[in-house]
Design an enzyme around this catalytic site. Structure first.
Site, PDB file in Angstrom:
ATOM      1  N   GLU A  49      20.628  11.868  54.206  1.00 50.36           N
ATOM      2  CA  GLU A  49      21.534  11.359  53.177  1.00 50.36           C
ATOM      3  C   GLU A  49      20.612  10.827  52.080  1.00 50.36           C
ATOM      4  O   GLU A  49      19.799   9.943  52.335  1.00 50.36           O
ATOM      5  CB  GLU A  49      22.384  10.245  53.788  1.00 50.36           C
ATOM      6  N   ASP A  60      25.886  -0.639  46.149  1.00 51.15           N
ATOM      7  CA  ASP A  60      24.613  -0.901  46.818  1.00 51.15           C
ATOM      8  C   ASP A  60      24.204  -2.362  46.731  1.00 51.15           C
ATOM      9  O   ASP A  60      24.343  -3.003  45.699  1.00 51.15           O
ATOM     10  CB  ASP A  60      23.506  -0.029  46.215  1.00 51.15           C
TER      11      ASP A  60
END
Length: 268
Positions: A49, A60
């Site tokens: 990924e 994030d």
């Protein structure tokens, strides 16, 4: 897309789950990024990924934001990321490669052009973190046109309608979110909800991989025990990179150890 089907078939035959590491492309530099990815694969990663660094990553936490900053400091651009992807695919013809990214980068040169580039360099799937399912139609259409699996996030509070939609339109795998919030190893993933996995299976969804807060082997075992097909770990890996930027040999040793232990937890 077929690479995911092959992978899950092979793992099922061996009674293993998938361990999928996440890293930012180009962190801490393009050359070192390739070394890191080779190391992850050699240590047992079942799929990759990969992030394309973005200046405003809403989903994030600080660890992965810092990885993007290191990549930017090394001069990494989306164009360089595609060169790295082409190189990974050339060296590793069978491993599934997924991108985890933000819509702005997809829009930049047009949605169709983006998926065409993905197909050219051998990317298998794309997950766009800031596009909710109900806004995903143009992205999924372009993805399928170019043979790329559109990946959808299944949140812990997904209702039945959303589960059916994800099952119907997702390909490759389903990203099962451990919890709401931002990424980060310090935010431990709650155990995946068995009923979500059961429902996804009932609706013939692509296999579920649990992500967010997966940082130790026991969590991988728990994901599999709840019925997920595997687990994705990002922040814990990126932290190893961050702590060892000045000592690349030690970095690769620690990455090997971490991935080996996480992969071992997928074997029943």
């Amino acid at each position: 897309m077929e690479r995911y089907q092959q992978l899950f078939k092979q793992l099922a035959a061996k009674k293993e789950g998938a361990f999928v590491p996440f890293v930012q492309l180009g962190d801490p530099s393009p050359a070192m990024s390739l070394n890191i990815i080779d190391t992850l694969i050699a240590a047992g990663a079942d799929a990759l990924e990969l992030g394309i660094p973005f200046s405003d990553p809403l989903a994030d936490g600080p660890t992965i934001q810092n990885a993007a900053l290191r990549a930017f400091a090394a001069g990494v651009t989306p164009g360089i990321c595609f060169e790295i992807l082409a190189e990974i695919r050339q060296k590793h013809p069978t491993i599934p490669i997924g991108l985890l990214m933000y819509a702005n980068l997809v829009f930049h040169n047009g949605i169709d052009h983006f998926y065409q580039r993905c197909a050219e360099v051998g990317v298998d799937s794309v997950l766009i973190a800031d596009v909710p399912f109900e806004e995903s139609a143009p992205f999924r259409a372009a993805a399928l046109r170019h043979g790329i699996a559109p990946i959808f996030i299944c949140p812990p509070n997904a209702d039945d309608d959303l589960l059916r939609e994800i099952a119907s339109h997702g390909r490759g795998y389903t990203y099962l979110l451990s919890r709401a919030g931002v990424t980060g190893a310090e935010n431990h993933g709650q155990l995946p909800l068995n009923h979500l996995v059961d429902k996804l299976r009932e609706y013939n969804a692509a296999p579920a991989l649990q992500g967010f807060g997966i940082s130790e082997p026991a969590q991988v075992k728990a994901s599999l025990a709840a019925g997920a097909a595997g687990a994705i770990s990002g922040s814990a890996i990126v932290k190893i990179i961050e702590k060892n930027v000045a000592q690349p040999v030690e970095m690769l040793v620690q990455l090997t150890r971490f991935v080996t232990e996480m992969k071992a937890a997928t074997r029943s």
